[in-house]
Design a protein around this motif. Structure first.
Motif, PDB file in Angstrom:
ATOM      1  N   UNK A 138     -10.289 -45.096   6.617  1.00  0.00           N
ATOM      2  CA  UNK A 138      -9.381 -43.996   6.306  1.00  0.00           C
ATOM      3  C   UNK A 138      -8.201 -44.475   5.470  1.00  0.00           C
ATOM      4  N   UNK A 139      -7.603 -45.605   5.861  1.00  0.00           N
ATOM      5  CA  UNK A 139      -6.485 -46.139   5.089  1.00  0.00           C
ATOM      6  C   UNK A 139      -6.937 -46.610   3.710  1.00  0.00           C
ATOM      7  N   UNK A 140      -8.140 -47.150   3.617  1.00  0.00           N
ATOM      8  CA  UNK A 140      -8.658 -47.578   2.321  1.00  0.00           C
ATOM      9  C   UNK A 140      -8.788 -46.385   1.381  1.00  0.00           C
ATOM     10  N   UNK A 141      -9.273 -45.270   1.889  1.00  0.00           N
ATOM     11  CA  UNK A 141      -9.375 -44.056   1.064  1.00  0.00           C
ATOM     12  C   UNK A 141      -8.003 -43.599   0.606  1.00  0.00           C
ATOM     13  N   UNK A 250      -1.419 -37.303   9.688  1.00  0.00           N
ATOM     14  CA  UNK A 250      -0.714 -37.449  10.967  1.00  0.00           C
ATOM     15  C   UNK A 250      -1.622 -37.985  12.063  1.00  0.00           C
ATOM     16  N   UNK A 251      -2.857 -37.511  12.104  1.00  0.00           N
ATOM     17  CA  UNK A 251      -3.796 -37.944  13.130  1.00  0.00           C
ATOM     18  C   UNK A 251      -4.813 -38.918  12.569  1.00  0.00           C
ATOM     19  N   UNK A 252      -5.291 -39.805  13.408  1.00  0.00           N
ATOM     20  CA  UNK A 252      -6.271 -40.787  12.967  1.00  0.00           C
ATOM     21  C   UNK A 252      -7.681 -40.217  13.074  1.00  0.00           C
ATOM     22  N   UNK A 253      -8.435 -40.334  11.997  1.00  0.00           N
ATOM     23  CA  UNK A 253      -9.802 -39.845  11.982  1.00  0.00           C
ATOM     24  C   UNK A 253     -10.824 -40.961  11.922  1.00  0.00           C
ATOM     25  N   UNK A 254     -10.411 -42.176  12.286  1.00  0.00           N
ATOM     26  CA  UNK A 254     -11.293 -43.337  12.241  1.00  0.00           C
ATOM     27  C   UNK A 254     -11.532 -43.842  13.662  1.00  0.00           C
ATOM     28  N   UNK A 255     -12.296 -44.932  13.771  1.00  0.00           N
ATOM     29  CA  UNK A 255     -12.606 -45.476  15.091  1.00  0.00           C
ATOM     30  C   UNK A 255     -11.843 -46.769  15.389  1.00  0.00           C
ATOM     31  N   UNK A 256     -10.863 -47.113  14.563  1.00  0.00           N
ATOM     32  CA  UNK A 256     -10.182 -48.402  14.708  1.00  0.00           C
ATOM     33  C   UNK A 256      -9.526 -48.580  16.076  1.00  0.00           C
ATOM     34  N   UNK A 257      -9.017 -47.506  16.641  1.00  0.00           N
ATOM     35  CA  UNK A 257      -8.306 -47.631  17.906  1.00  0.00           C
ATOM     36  C   UNK A 257      -9.121 -47.288  19.121  1.00  0.00           C
ATOM     37  N   UNK A 258     -10.423 -47.062  18.955  1.00  0.00           N
ATOM     38  CA  UNK A 258     -11.217 -46.512  20.056  1.00  0.00           C
ATOM     39  C   UNK A 258     -11.649 -47.550  21.093  1.00  0.00           C
ATOM     40  N   UNK A 259     -11.787 -48.799  20.673  1.00  0.00           N
ATOM     41  CA  UNK A 259     -12.339 -49.792  21.594  1.00  0.00           C
ATOM     42  C   UNK A 259     -11.397 -50.967  21.869  1.00  0.00           C
ATOM     43  N   UNK A 260     -10.114 -50.807  21.567  1.00  0.00           N
ATOM     44  CA  UNK A 260      -9.213 -51.928  21.763  1.00  0.00           C
ATOM     45  C   UNK A 260      -9.067 -52.265  23.251  1.00  0.00           C
TER      46      UNK A 260
END
Length: 264
Positions: A138-141, A250-260
């Protein structure tokens, strides 16, 4: 430590020491289990943004001695969810020329003596983090779109080869990295991006090519050359960061924070 959640952060690499894009800047020193980290917090477009100078404001910390764990842990303590990092890099790819920007999508790790995880057993446990896609898509885009918005030439993909440093590479090493699929060579992106993933923080890197690698460049490599190209292209980097900060949803649409598994 500030009590208000700071959602966004910039980690500035070589040549990016001053958070001039921010207003109402204050400095904080944050104590973490891994040591202290210094961060400056300001506002942009009404939102608080944290800024870290990776090498210190006077470039006093060499790449192999940066306290990467303290830096990322401190950002996690602040509540940071997204990090845009800048790096100055050499190029193994003749199509990625000095002055070009690259939105990195993969890395090759050739570091040797760095602690590259928060999880060393004991209370922290043993965690094997997936880094199939090491940089937040998402940030790369956002970075690619921001470059297009401001008219900055940015390659949408690139493989970053991380070396131990602080020496520059040999000509033979640059040839090898290119044969392995490396496009860029730098000294700082690992373990920084890996620790961010372990912490559940979205992380993306925009690299500025400052020189061709040894054996491709006709001249001996110098740190002064790196700084000269950074200074000449600094305004474009500033524009790109401005635009990216505006475009981050505003909201995260990726999975980066899902499995920390990192608990702060």
């Amino acid at each position: 430590m500030t009590q208000k959640k700071v959602r966004l952060a910039i980690i500035g690499g070589t040549g990016v020491y001053d958070p001039r894009i921010l207003e109402n800047i204050r400095e904080e020193v944050i104590t973490t289990p891994y040591g202290q980290a210094k961060v400056r917090i300001g506002t942009y477009a009404g939102e608080e943004v944290a800024f870290m100078a990776r090498h210190g404001v006077d470039h006093s910390v060499p790449p192999h001695l940066i306290n990467y764990r303290a830096n990322i842990y401190a950002l996690k303590m602040l509540g940071v969810e997204r990090v845009i990092a800048t790096t100055a890099v050499g190029s193994c790819n003749r199509n990625m020329k000095p002055g070009d920007f690259v939105v990195v999508d993969q890395f090759l790790d050739f570091t040797k003596g760095r602690v590259s995880t928060f999880f060393e057993g004991g209370e922290a446990g043993v965690v094997h983090t997936d880094v199939t896609e090491p940089y937040c898509p998402e940030l790369r885009k956002v970075l690619i779109a921001a470059a297009q918005e401001v008219g900055v030439h940015a390659h949408p993909t690139g493989t970053y080869v991380c070396t131990e440093g602080p020496r520059f590479e040999t000509a033979a090493e640059i040839r090898m990295y290119g044969q392995l699929g490396g496009d860029l060579v730098g000294m700082t992106n690992v373990p920084e991006c890996v620790l961010a993933r372990e912490a559940g923080i979205c992380y993306a890197t925009v690299s500025m090519v400052t020189n061709f690698g040894a054996g491709i460049s006709p001249n001996p490599l110098t740190h002064e050359e790196v700084l000269e190209v950074m200074a000449a292209n600094g305004e474009n980097l500033k524009k790109l960061l401005f635009a990216a900060l505006r475009q981050i949803p505003a909201g995260r649409g990726c999975a980066c924070g899902s499995n920390t598994a990192l608990k702060v």
